[in-house]
Write a protein that holds these residues in place. Sequence first.
Motif, PDB file in Angstrom:
ATOM      1  N   PRO A   1      11.633 -13.918  -4.048  1.00 28.10           N
ATOM      2  CA  PRO A   1      11.408 -12.488  -3.680  1.00 28.10           C
ATOM      3  C   PRO A   1      10.784 -12.502  -2.370  1.00 28.10           C
ATOM      4  O   PRO A   1      10.098 -13.124  -1.783  1.00 28.10           O
ATOM      5  CB  PRO A   1      10.445 -11.848  -4.831  1.00 28.10           C
ATOM      6  CG  PRO A   1      10.640 -12.834  -5.785  1.00 28.10           C
ATOM      7  CD  PRO A   1      11.128 -14.079  -5.188  1.00 28.10           C
ATOM      8  N   ASN A   2      11.370 -11.410  -1.441  1.00 32.61           N
ATOM      9  CA  ASN A   2      10.829 -11.153  -0.112  1.00 32.61           C
ATOM     10  C   ASN A   2       9.490 -10.602  -0.124  1.00 32.61           C
ATOM     11  O   ASN A   2       8.964 -10.078  -0.955  1.00 32.61           O
ATOM     12  CB  ASN A   2      11.844 -10.227   0.683  1.00 32.61           C
ATOM     13  CG  ASN A   2      13.086 -10.790   0.744  1.00 32.61           C
ATOM     14  OD1 ASN A   2      13.546 -11.809   0.512  1.00 32.61           O
ATOM     15  ND2 ASN A   2      13.989  -9.851   1.514  1.00 32.61           N
ATOM     16  N   LYS A   3       8.901 -10.704   1.041  1.00 30.31           N
ATOM     17  CA  LYS A   3       7.574 -10.218   1.226  1.00 30.31           C
ATOM     18  C   LYS A   3       7.249  -8.829   0.823  1.00 30.31           C
ATOM     19  O   LYS A   3       8.090  -7.931   0.890  1.00 30.31           O
ATOM     20  CB  LYS A   3       7.233 -10.576   2.837  1.00 30.31           C
ATOM     21  CG  LYS A   3       5.873 -10.604   3.260  1.00 30.31           C
ATOM     22  CD  LYS A   3       5.796 -11.141   4.667  1.00 30.31           C
ATOM     23  CE  LYS A   3       4.233 -10.852   4.945  1.00 30.31           C
ATOM     24  NZ  LYS A   3       4.082 -10.222   6.087  1.00 30.31           N
ATOM     25  N   GLY A   4       6.163  -8.531   0.004  1.00 27.84           N
ATOM     26  CA  GLY A   4       5.917  -7.080  -0.487  1.00 27.84           C
ATOM     27  C   GLY A   4       6.397  -7.051  -1.764  1.00 27.84           C
ATOM     28  O   GLY A   4       6.160  -5.927  -2.407  1.00 27.84           O
ATOM     29  N   THR A   5       7.089  -7.920  -2.425  1.00 27.32           N
ATOM     30  CA  THR A   5       7.616  -7.597  -3.707  1.00 27.32           C
ATOM     31  C   THR A   5       6.826  -7.637  -4.698  1.00 27.32           C
ATOM     32  O   THR A   5       5.802  -8.640  -4.967  1.00 27.32           O
ATOM     33  CB  THR A   5       9.029  -8.748  -4.092  1.00 27.32           C
ATOM     34  OG1 THR A   5       9.602  -8.674  -3.045  1.00 27.32           O
ATOM     35  CG2 THR A   5       9.371  -8.585  -5.506  1.00 27.32           C
ATOM     36  N   ILE A   6       6.568  -6.688  -5.766  1.00 28.51           N
ATOM     37  CA  ILE A   6       5.573  -6.409  -6.568  1.00 28.51           C
ATOM     38  C   ILE A   6       6.182  -6.973  -8.037  1.00 28.51           C
ATOM     39  O   ILE A   6       7.215  -6.150  -8.526  1.00 28.51           O
ATOM     40  CB  ILE A   6       5.002  -4.985  -6.852  1.00 28.51           C
ATOM     41  CG1 ILE A   6       4.277  -4.645  -5.410  1.00 28.51           C
ATOM     42  CG2 ILE A   6       3.992  -4.921  -7.924  1.00 28.51           C
ATOM     43  CD1 ILE A   6       2.946  -5.761  -4.733  1.00 28.51           C
ATOM     44  N   ILE A   7       5.761  -7.781  -8.708  1.00 30.75           N
ATOM     45  CA  ILE A   7       6.011  -8.132 -10.191  1.00 30.75           C
ATOM     46  C   ILE A   7       5.506  -7.210 -11.014  1.00 30.75           C
ATOM     47  O   ILE A   7       4.307  -7.303 -11.096  1.00 30.75           O
ATOM     48  CB  ILE A   7       5.774  -9.923 -10.346  1.00 30.75           C
ATOM     49  CG1 ILE A   7       6.489 -10.498  -9.353  1.00 30.75           C
ATOM     50  CG2 ILE A   7       6.395 -10.035 -11.883  1.00 30.75           C
ATOM     51  CD1 ILE A   7       7.810 -10.517  -8.884  1.00 30.75           C
ATOM     52  N   LYS A   8       6.280  -6.466 -11.733  1.00 34.29           N
ATOM     53  CA  LYS A   8       5.731  -5.494 -12.632  1.00 34.29           C
ATOM     54  C   LYS A   8       6.597  -5.386 -14.017  1.00 34.29           C
ATOM     55  O   LYS A   8       7.873  -5.329 -13.828  1.00 34.29           O
ATOM     56  CB  LYS A   8       5.908  -3.975 -12.035  1.00 34.29           C
ATOM     57  CG  LYS A   8       5.380  -3.043 -12.630  1.00 34.29           C
ATOM     58  CD  LYS A   8       5.777  -1.788 -11.668  1.00 34.29           C
ATOM     59  CE  LYS A   8       5.312  -0.343 -12.378  1.00 34.29           C
ATOM     60  NZ  LYS A   8       4.011  -0.015 -13.023  1.00 34.29           N
ATOM     61  N   THR A   9       5.856  -5.571 -15.052  1.00 31.99           N
ATOM     62  CA  THR A   9       6.641  -5.444 -16.169  1.00 31.99           C
ATOM     63  C   THR A   9       7.010  -4.053 -16.593  1.00 31.99           C
ATOM     64  O   THR A   9       6.314  -3.113 -16.506  1.00 31.99           O
ATOM     65  CB  THR A   9       5.694  -5.867 -17.313  1.00 31.99           C
ATOM     66  OG1 THR A   9       5.119  -7.223 -17.126  1.00 31.99           O
ATOM     67  CG2 THR A   9       6.173  -6.028 -18.708  1.00 31.99           C
ATOM     68  N   PRO A  10       8.514  -3.878 -17.116  1.00 32.71           N
ATOM     69  CA  PRO A  10       8.968  -2.758 -17.171  1.00 32.71           C
ATOM     70  C   PRO A  10       8.278  -2.278 -18.454  1.00 32.71           C
ATOM     71  O   PRO A  10       7.856  -2.893 -19.353  1.00 32.71           O
ATOM     72  CB  PRO A  10      10.401  -2.911 -17.592  1.00 32.71           C
ATOM     73  CG  PRO A  10      10.594  -4.296 -17.053  1.00 32.71           C
ATOM     74  CD  PRO A  10       9.325  -5.174 -16.927  1.00 32.71           C
ATOM     75  N   LYS A  11       8.086  -0.607 -18.456  1.00 26.01           N
ATOM     76  CA  LYS A  11       7.182  -0.125 -19.510  1.00 26.01           C
ATOM     77  C   LYS A  11       7.842  -0.393 -20.804  1.00 26.01           C
ATOM     78  O   LYS A  11       7.568  -0.307 -22.061  1.00 26.01           O
ATOM     79  CB  LYS A  11       6.681   1.381 -19.102  1.00 26.01           C
ATOM     80  CG  LYS A  11       8.068   2.025 -18.911  1.00 26.01           C
ATOM     81  CD  LYS A  11       7.570   3.650 -18.592  1.00 26.01           C
ATOM     82  CE  LYS A  11       8.650   4.561 -18.753  1.00 26.01           C
ATOM     83  NZ  LYS A  11      10.163   4.120 -18.135  1.00 26.01           N
TER      84      LYS A  11
ATOM     85  N   ASP B   1       1.627  -8.992  -6.305  1.00 28.98           N
ATOM     86  CA  ASP B   1       2.349  -9.323  -5.133  1.00 28.98           C
ATOM     87  C   ASP B   1       2.957 -10.714  -5.226  1.00 28.98           C
ATOM     88  O   ASP B   1       2.121 -11.548  -5.409  1.00 28.98           O
ATOM     89  CB  ASP B   1       1.506  -8.988  -3.996  1.00 28.98           C
ATOM     90  CG  ASP B   1       2.350  -9.025  -2.758  1.00 28.98           C
ATOM     91  OD1 ASP B   1       2.965 -10.393  -2.567  1.00 28.98           O
ATOM     92  OD2 ASP B   1       1.879  -8.346  -1.782  1.00 28.98           O
ATOM     93  N   PHE B   2       4.012 -10.896  -5.210  1.00 25.58           N
ATOM     94  CA  PHE B   2       4.675 -12.204  -5.406  1.00 25.58           C
ATOM     95  C   PHE B   2       4.167 -13.465  -4.604  1.00 25.58           C
ATOM     96  O   PHE B   2       3.656 -14.426  -4.759  1.00 25.58           O
ATOM     97  CB  PHE B   2       6.363 -12.190  -5.306  1.00 25.58           C
ATOM     98  CG  PHE B   2       6.816 -13.619  -5.357  1.00 25.58           C
ATOM     99  CD1 PHE B   2       7.175 -14.385  -6.375  1.00 25.58           C
ATOM    100  CD2 PHE B   2       7.153 -13.984  -4.167  1.00 25.58           C
ATOM    101  CE1 PHE B   2       7.460 -15.516  -6.511  1.00 25.58           C
ATOM    102  CE2 PHE B   2       7.785 -15.500  -4.220  1.00 25.58           C
ATOM    103  CZ  PHE B   2       7.853 -16.202  -5.223  1.00 25.58           C
TER     104      PHE B   2
END
Length: 187
Positions: free
Chosen positions: A128-138, A153-154
């Motif tokens: 993932p590119n800089k700034g990508t947040i890994i977030k579990t879908p609700k 943040d990845f």
Amino acid sequence: MEELNKLIWLMIIDSYGLGEESLKMCYTTLIRMVKYMAPPSGKFESGLFPHTDKPISTLICEDKISGLEIEVKDGQWLRLSNLSPSSFVFMVGDPFKAWSNGRLKSGMHRVMMSGDKDRYSIAAFAVPNKGTIIKTPKELIDDQHPQLYKDFDFMEYFFFTASDLAKRFNSNQQIDAFAALSPPISN
Ligand SMILES: O=C(O)CCC(=O)C(=O)O
Ligand SMILES: [Fe+2]
């Protein structure tokens, strides 16, 4: 390889009944080609130490000579042999495990060399590119499946895995050391 990777992502997302937007991110595919030298005659030698992958996912293609081994549940190593020359191995990375709320497993794998032939492999890493947040879908969080990982943040995770602190953990424990929520949170 990038297209195949994307297709597999879509199949996984779809199997959870989610839309494409749930794993939308900008990422770069890094390709690494490696030559593993044949070990001294009659020896069985490590080519790549046991680890889990740190990118979102990896596609591996090996050229005829096997060597890739996956750790299976009971702590045994399974050698992937007799793969057809046109097959690829898809490896789930730690951030993908966190994204899926622990449904996907980022398996430990290694390369063990035997025989008298060098081995060549190509690995395509989805980074993932800089700034990508890994977030579990609700949709993947509920009372039966409480949220296991915080949003992160990845790149911060990537740098963590290279830190002295991370070296205290096995590769497959690093994601929990960095991002596990304790206690998990229900939706
Ligand atoms: O070369 C291989 O078959 C495996 C490579 C790998 O696991 C990696 O580079 O992370
Ligand atoms: Fe790997």
